[in-house]
Design a protein around this motif. Sequence first.
Motif, short mmCIF file in Angstrom:
data_model
loop_
_atom_site.label_atom_id
_atom_site.label_comp_id
_atom_site.label_asym_id
_atom_site.label_seq_id
_atom_site.Cartn_x
_atom_site.Cartn_y
_atom_site.Cartn_z
N VAL A 4 -84.26 15.13 25.07
CA VAL A 4 -84.36 16.58 25.00
C VAL A 4 -85.36 17.03 26.06
CG1 VAL A 4 -85.02 18.55 23.57
CG2 VAL A 4 -83.83 16.61 22.53
N ILE A 5 -85.00 18.07 26.78
CA ILE A 5 -85.88 18.58 27.83
C ILE A 5 -86.43 19.93 27.38
CG2 ILE A 5 -85.99 19.39 30.21
CD1 ILE A 5 -83.81 17.37 30.87
N VAL A 6 -87.75 20.05 27.45
CA VAL A 6 -88.42 21.31 27.10
C VAL A 6 -88.92 21.96 28.38
CG1 VAL A 6 -90.25 22.37 25.74
CG2 VAL A 6 -89.17 20.26 24.92
N ASP A 7 -88.45 23.16 28.66
CA ASP A 7 -88.94 23.94 29.80
C ASP A 7 -89.97 24.94 29.30
OD1 ASP A 7 -87.13 22.73 31.57
OD2 ASP A 7 -85.57 24.20 31.15
N ASP A 52 -79.06 14.98 17.52
CA ASP A 52 -78.56 15.87 16.48
C ASP A 52 -79.58 16.98 16.20
OD1 ASP A 52 -80.56 14.48 15.33
OD2 ASP A 52 -79.35 13.52 13.77
N ASP A 53 -79.31 17.73 15.15
CA ASP A 53 -80.20 18.85 14.82
C ASP A 53 -81.62 18.39 14.52
OD1 ASP A 53 -78.12 20.53 15.16
OD2 ASP A 53 -77.74 20.93 13.05
N ALA A 54 -81.76 17.17 13.94
CA ALA A 54 -83.09 16.68 13.61
C ALA A 54 -83.90 16.43 14.88
CB ALA A 54 -82.99 15.40 12.78
N ALA A 57 -84.88 19.72 16.29
CA ALA A 57 -85.91 20.34 15.46
C ALA A 57 -87.28 19.72 15.75
CB ALA A 57 -85.56 20.20 13.99
N ALA A 58 -87.31 18.38 15.92
CA ALA A 58 -88.58 17.72 16.23
C ALA A 58 -89.10 18.21 17.58
CB ALA A 58 -88.39 16.20 16.24
N ALA A 59 -88.20 18.31 18.57
CA ALA A 59 -88.61 18.77 19.90
C ALA A 59 -89.13 20.20 19.84
CB ALA A 59 -87.44 18.67 20.88
N THR A 76 -87.94 26.78 26.30
CA THR A 76 -86.52 26.63 25.96
C THR A 76 -86.23 25.14 25.88
OG1 THR A 76 -85.98 26.76 28.31
CG2 THR A 76 -85.76 28.77 27.05
N LEU A 77 -85.26 24.80 25.04
CA LEU A 77 -84.85 23.40 24.88
C LEU A 77 -83.50 23.19 25.53
CD1 LEU A 77 -85.68 22.78 21.11
CD2 LEU A 77 -87.15 22.43 23.08
#
Lengths: 81, 81
Positions: A4-7, A52-54, A57-59, A76-77
């Motif tokens: 997952v990439i967080v900007d 998945d959604d989990a 959600a953690a990210a 944004t994810l």
Amino acid sequence: MSRVIVDVMLKPEIHDPQGDAVLSASRRLGFGTITSVRQGKIFELEIDGPADDAALAAARELAAELLANPVIEEFTLRSAE
Amino acid sequence: MSRVIVDVMLKPEIHDPQGDAVLSASRRLGFGTITSVRQGKIFELEIDGPADDAALAAARELAAELLANPVIEEFTLRSAE
């Protein structure tokens, strides 16, 4: 394993001196068509388990708690891979 | 007016102490499923004119000359909006 990439960017109303410095440098280098630069941060997270959604959600929780300063920044994810 | 986003990341073989620090902090906060963090930079460029090949070429040239250090970093371009 999912990625997952967080900007993380400064909110639009927050002054961005780093971006302004890059814009000035780009003009000195002759890039006259560039009119604005905003600088932000990327965090590439590798998370155990499926994308998945989990995992999202953690990210999102980590971004809100640790990666972004909610007073001046927004995030944004994106799901990668 | 077009917007191009440049993502700059350390090359995979380059050690990332910032990412490691974020990973350690995430573990202290109880995010046990996160196994790796890599940190990078985003530059949001606004460029005069349409989002055509010329705009992308200007962004690519600026990234190679100014935004990324080609010795240790790599960059990717994304067209926004």
